[in-house]
Design an enzyme around this catalytic site. Structure first.
Site, PDB file in Angstrom:
ATOM      1  N   ILE A  88       0.814  -1.221   0.000  1.00  0.00           N
ATOM      2  CA  ILE A  88       0.000   0.000   0.000  1.00  0.00           C
ATOM      3  C   ILE A  88       0.848   1.272   0.000  1.00  0.00           C
ATOM      4  O   ILE A  88       0.313   2.378  -0.046  1.00  0.00           O
ATOM      5  CB  ILE A  88      -0.962   0.034   1.210  1.00  0.00           C
ATOM      6  N   GLY A  89       2.169   1.132   0.030  1.00  0.00           N
ATOM      7  CA  GLY A  89       3.023   2.317   0.000  1.00  0.00           C
ATOM      8  C   GLY A  89       4.478   1.942  -0.194  1.00  0.00           C
ATOM      9  O   GLY A  89       4.876   0.799   0.005  1.00  0.00           O
ATOM     10  N   GLY A 118       8.600   3.912   0.036  1.00  0.00           N
ATOM     11  CA  GLY A 118       9.433   5.075   0.269  1.00  0.00           C
ATOM     12  C   GLY A 118      10.873   4.784  -0.070  1.00  0.00           C
ATOM     13  O   GLY A 118      11.200   3.727  -0.641  1.00  0.00           O
ATOM     14  N   ALA A 119      11.765   5.706   0.294  1.00  0.00           N
ATOM     15  CA  ALA A 119      13.178   5.570  -0.064  1.00  0.00           C
ATOM     16  C   ALA A 119      13.816   4.352   0.593  1.00  0.00           C
ATOM     17  O   ALA A 119      14.705   3.722   0.022  1.00  0.00           O
ATOM     18  CB  ALA A 119      13.921   6.841   0.351  1.00  0.00           C
ATOM     19  N   PHE A 120      13.357   4.019   1.799  1.00  0.00           N
ATOM     20  CA  PHE A 120      14.036   2.951   2.546  1.00  0.00           C
ATOM     21  C   PHE A 120      13.169   1.725   2.807  1.00  0.00           C
ATOM     22  O   PHE A 120      13.568   0.826   3.534  1.00  0.00           O
ATOM     23  CB  PHE A 120      14.543   3.490   3.883  1.00  0.00           C
ATOM     24  N   GLY A 121      11.990   1.675   2.225  1.00  0.00           N
ATOM     25  CA  GLY A 121      11.171   0.501   2.486  1.00  0.00           C
ATOM     26  C   GLY A 121       9.786   0.587   1.910  1.00  0.00           C
ATOM     27  O   GLY A 121       9.476   1.470   1.100  1.00  0.00           O
ATOM     28  N   LYS A 122       8.946  -0.344   2.324  1.00  0.00           N
ATOM     29  CA  LYS A 122       7.591  -0.445   1.798  1.00  0.00           C
ATOM     30  C   LYS A 122       6.612  -0.656   2.944  1.00  0.00           C
ATOM     31  O   LYS A 122       6.992  -1.067   4.043  1.00  0.00           O
ATOM     32  CB  LYS A 122       7.505  -1.617   0.814  1.00  0.00           C
ATOM     33  N   ALA A 123       5.347  -0.364   2.654  1.00  0.00           N
ATOM     34  CA  ALA A 123       4.281  -0.596   3.624  1.00  0.00           C
ATOM     35  C   ALA A 123       3.309  -1.608   3.035  1.00  0.00           C
ATOM     36  O   ALA A 123       2.952  -1.529   1.848  1.00  0.00           O
ATOM     37  CB  ALA A 123       3.564   0.703   3.960  1.00  0.00           C
ATOM     38  N   ASP A 125       5.229  17.024   9.587  1.00  0.00           N
ATOM     39  CA  ASP A 125       4.759  16.800   8.216  1.00  0.00           C
ATOM     40  C   ASP A 125       3.263  16.507   8.214  1.00  0.00           C
ATOM     41  O   ASP A 125       2.810  15.531   7.614  1.00  0.00           O
ATOM     42  CB  ASP A 125       5.528  15.658   7.563  1.00  0.00           C
TER      43      ASP A 125
END
Length: 289
Positions: A10-11, A13-18, A130
């Site tokens: 579901i997501g 990023g630069a250092f991983g996933k969700a 953020d």
């Protein structure tokens, strides 16, 4: 990860996933979110930041904050297990409206809940840094709002410390961040638009934004003009915002009696709205960072 069955990603990023996963040993439908962080790609400083994120999440227990369940490490991977919010994020919900304004009732219900979650973290001397619609998540058919994604949160060491690192999302940056001035707890909402980053920053620093629709009440429009003040000293604290009668009467809808009692006690300890020229501290945190 053997305890979890991956449903879908579901997501990323630069250092991983969700991932949306199902806990094989959990009750109910067992759905939750697992954030997978690849520590091997990180510097020592970034790995430390990830561990701090876990520490911060473990302290956040509030009905208007995405719940942290557990974390664990396997080889060079860090896993953070969190609550799954089946209503998606607020940005998705806004896009579904296709330009049709939300009712004031809906806006105020979400706003009060976000403020309650924000006050909870500010009382613990933590800055989110953020806050944006993509980091506000919905559950219970879109009725309950929860603040999430503390990936760049900052814990202050004392109540007078100011954060200096420029972080966040451009549309939501406050004037003091745009001008590289120290800040404590402020950022703007998506009322500011620009065709370039330079134009956007200019509008934020001058406090120029599209007027709020007259379909909303005077109380709400007045509050927004105060929250968009260029000087951080002129913006109301989250505690003073929640004391406004048209918002205060809604708090009981969103907090269980025990939590509400704790909130009321905390609110009563807060000082009155800070006068112009007085220093702001994390104990008197502002609207949105």
């Amino acid at each position: 990860m053997n305890s979890y069955e991956i449903v879908r990603q579901i997501g990323e990023g630069a250092f991983g996933k969700a991932f949306l996963v199902r806990d094989k040993h959990g009750g109910g439908d067992g759905r939750c979110v697992v954030k997978h962080i690849n520590l091997a790609k990180m510097s020592a400083r970034e790995r430390e930041a990830s561990r701090k994120e876990v520490m911060l999440l473990s302290k956040m227990k509030h009905p208007n904050i995405v719940a942290f369940f557990r974390s664990f490490q396997e080889k060079n991977s860090l896993y953070i297990v969190m609550e799954y919010c089946d209503g998606g994020d607020l940005m998705k919900r806004i896009n579904m409206q296709r330009g049709v304004p939300f009712t004031e009732e809906q806006v105020l219900d979400w706003f009060v809940q976000i403020c309650l979650g924000l006050k909870h973290i500010h009382d613990r001397k933590i800055l989110h840094r953020d806050i944006k619609t993509q980091n506000i998540f919905l559950t219970s058919g879109g009725m309950k709002a929860k603040l999430g994604d503390f990936g760049i949160a900052r814990m202050l060491n004392n109540t007078m410390e100011l954060a200096r690192t420029c972080v966040g999302t451009p549309y939501y940056l406050s004037p003091e961040i745009c001008e590289s001035r120290p800040y404590n707890n402020k950022t703007c909402v998506h009322e500011f638009e620009g065709s370039s980053l330079r134009q956007l920053v200019g509008k934020i620093c001058r406090g120029r934004y599209n007027p709020v629709s007259s379909c909303y009440s005077y109380d709400l429009r007045l509050l927004l003009t105060q929250l968009f003040k260029v000087s951080p000293r002129d913006r109301p604290s989250v505690s003073s915002v929640l004391k406004r009668p048209f918002l205060e009467k809604r708090i009981s809808r969103h907090l269980e009696p025990q939590v509400r009692s704790s909130h009321t006690e905390s609110l009563n300890k807060q000082s009155c709205p800070t006068r112009p020229g007085a220093a702001h501290t994390p104990g008197n945190m502002e609207h949105t960072t």
